[in-house]
Design a protein around this motif. Structure first.
Motif, PDB file in Angstrom:
ATOM      1  N   MET A   1       0.843  -1.183   0.000  1.00 32.47           N
ATOM      2  CA  MET A   1       0.000   0.000   0.000  1.00 32.47           C
ATOM      3  C   MET A   1       0.885   1.242   0.000  1.00 32.47           C
ATOM      4  O   MET A   1       1.894   1.302   0.692  1.00 32.47           O
ATOM      5  N   THR A   2       0.498   2.232  -0.760  1.00 27.62           N
ATOM      6  CA  THR A   2       1.269   3.460  -0.887  1.00 27.62           C
ATOM      7  C   THR A   2       0.900   4.419   0.241  1.00 27.62           C
ATOM      8  O   THR A   2      -0.282   4.661   0.488  1.00 27.62           O
ATOM      9  N   SER A   3       1.901   4.981   0.904  1.00 26.84           N
ATOM     10  CA  SER A   3       1.641   5.922   1.996  1.00 26.84           C
ATOM     11  C   SER A   3       1.145   7.257   1.437  1.00 26.84           C
ATOM     12  O   SER A   3       1.347   7.572   0.261  1.00 26.84           O
ATOM     13  N   ASP A   4       0.506   8.036   2.312  1.00 26.92           N
ATOM     14  CA  ASP A   4       0.025   9.348   1.898  1.00 26.92           C
ATOM     15  C   ASP A   4       1.195  10.234   1.480  1.00 26.92           C
ATOM     16  O   ASP A   4       1.082  11.008   0.534  1.00 26.92           O
ATOM     17  N   HIS A   5       2.327  10.085   2.162  1.00 26.88           N
ATOM     18  CA  HIS A   5       3.513  10.884   1.826  1.00 26.88           C
ATOM     19  C   HIS A   5       3.996  10.562   0.411  1.00 26.88           C
ATOM     20  O   HIS A   5       4.343  11.467  -0.353  1.00 26.88           O
ATOM     21  N   ASP A   6       3.989   9.281   0.061  1.00 20.67           N
ATOM     22  CA  ASP A   6       4.382   8.882  -1.291  1.00 20.67           C
ATOM     23  C   ASP A   6       3.366   9.380  -2.320  1.00 20.67           C
ATOM     24  O   ASP A   6       3.737   9.810  -3.414  1.00 20.67           O
ATOM     25  N   MET A   7       2.078   9.317  -1.964  1.00 19.55           N
ATOM     26  CA  MET A   7       1.036   9.820  -2.876  1.00 19.55           C
ATOM     27  C   MET A   7       1.196  11.322  -3.090  1.00 19.55           C
ATOM     28  O   MET A   7       1.029  11.811  -4.206  1.00 19.55           O
ATOM     29  N   LEU A   8       1.528  12.041  -2.035  1.00 22.46           N
ATOM     30  CA  LEU A   8       1.765  13.477  -2.168  1.00 22.46           C
ATOM     31  C   LEU A   8       2.931  13.723  -3.119  1.00 22.46           C
ATOM     32  O   LEU A   8       2.858  14.580  -3.998  1.00 22.46           O
ATOM     33  N   GLY A   9       3.989  12.951  -2.976  1.00 22.44           N
ATOM     34  CA  GLY A   9       5.139  13.074  -3.878  1.00 22.44           C
ATOM     35  C   GLY A   9       4.747  12.821  -5.327  1.00 22.44           C
ATOM     36  O   GLY A   9       5.202  13.519  -6.238  1.00 22.44           O
ATOM     37  N   ARG A  10       3.882  11.855  -5.546  1.00 24.72           N
ATOM     38  CA  ARG A  10       3.428  11.550  -6.913  1.00 24.72           C
ATOM     39  C   ARG A  10       2.574  12.679  -7.480  1.00 24.72           C
ATOM     40  O   ARG A  10       2.682  12.998  -8.665  1.00 24.72           O
ATOM     41  N   ARG A  11       1.730  13.285  -6.645  1.00 27.77           N
ATOM     42  CA  ARG A  11       0.915  14.425  -7.110  1.00 27.77           C
ATOM     43  C   ARG A  11       1.824  15.591  -7.490  1.00 27.77           C
ATOM     44  O   ARG A  11       1.597  16.260  -8.495  1.00 27.77           O
TER      45      ARG A  11
END
Length: 166
Positions: A1-11
């Motif tokens: 599962m992708t962390s919110d921090h990683d998702m923020l980096g992707r955005r």
């Protein structure tokens, strides 16, 4: 599962990737940017890639400063990202980066940015030139916006309307 921090980096990385194609809807803007990069002795492709990652780093830095989640990122005003591009020290943009990058090219570009930051001298000057070009691109997008204070979400909507890769 992708962390919110990683998702923020992707955005943030996605913002960097769609920025120049949206600005280049007026072809003369791309020609002007290429002229600037060449005049500064920066390879065009490398310079544009650095502008993309610079945008991602600036957006990520202000999102972390504001404690935004990936879900809240779309509400981040472009003006704040533009201010960070020219107002934050280069090393401040490197704080709190994700551990991994979805695209290896992003990781490589961050490493080049990191090298330029720590090498200083002419490399630091190049980052200043690129930050000015990034601020200009963000300002162009903000001025085109029908809303008074455009956000990152507005950029993503325009990118989707222009059929840019998600």
């Amino acid at each position: 599962m992708t962390s919110d921090h990683d998702m923020l980096g992707r955005r943030c990385a996605h913002l960097g990737r769609v920025l120049l194609p949206l600005v280049d809807q007026e072809p003369w803007r791309q020609a002007r940017r290429h002229e600037n990069l060449q005049a500064w002795g920066i390879d065009t492709a490398a310079g544009e890639r650095m502008i993309e990652i610079f945008a991602a780093l600036a957006a990520h830095a202000v999102a972390l400063d504001a404690s935004l989640s990936a879900a809240e990122f779309d509400a981040l005003p472009l003006r704040v990202v533009a201010d960070a591009a020219t107002g934050k020290c280069d090393f401040e943009l490197l704080a709190g980066l994700p551990d991994t990058f979805a695209d290896d090219r992003d990781g490589h570009a961050v490493n080049v940015f990191r090298l330029y930051t720590y090498k200083g001298g002419q490399y630091s000057h190049r980052l200043t030139q690129l930050s000015t070009e990034l601020r200009h691109a963000l300002t162009v997008l903000a001025e085109r916006s029908p809303t008074p204070s455009p956000t990152c979400g507005d950029v993503f909507r325009r990118a989707a309307e222009a059929d840019l890769p998600q």
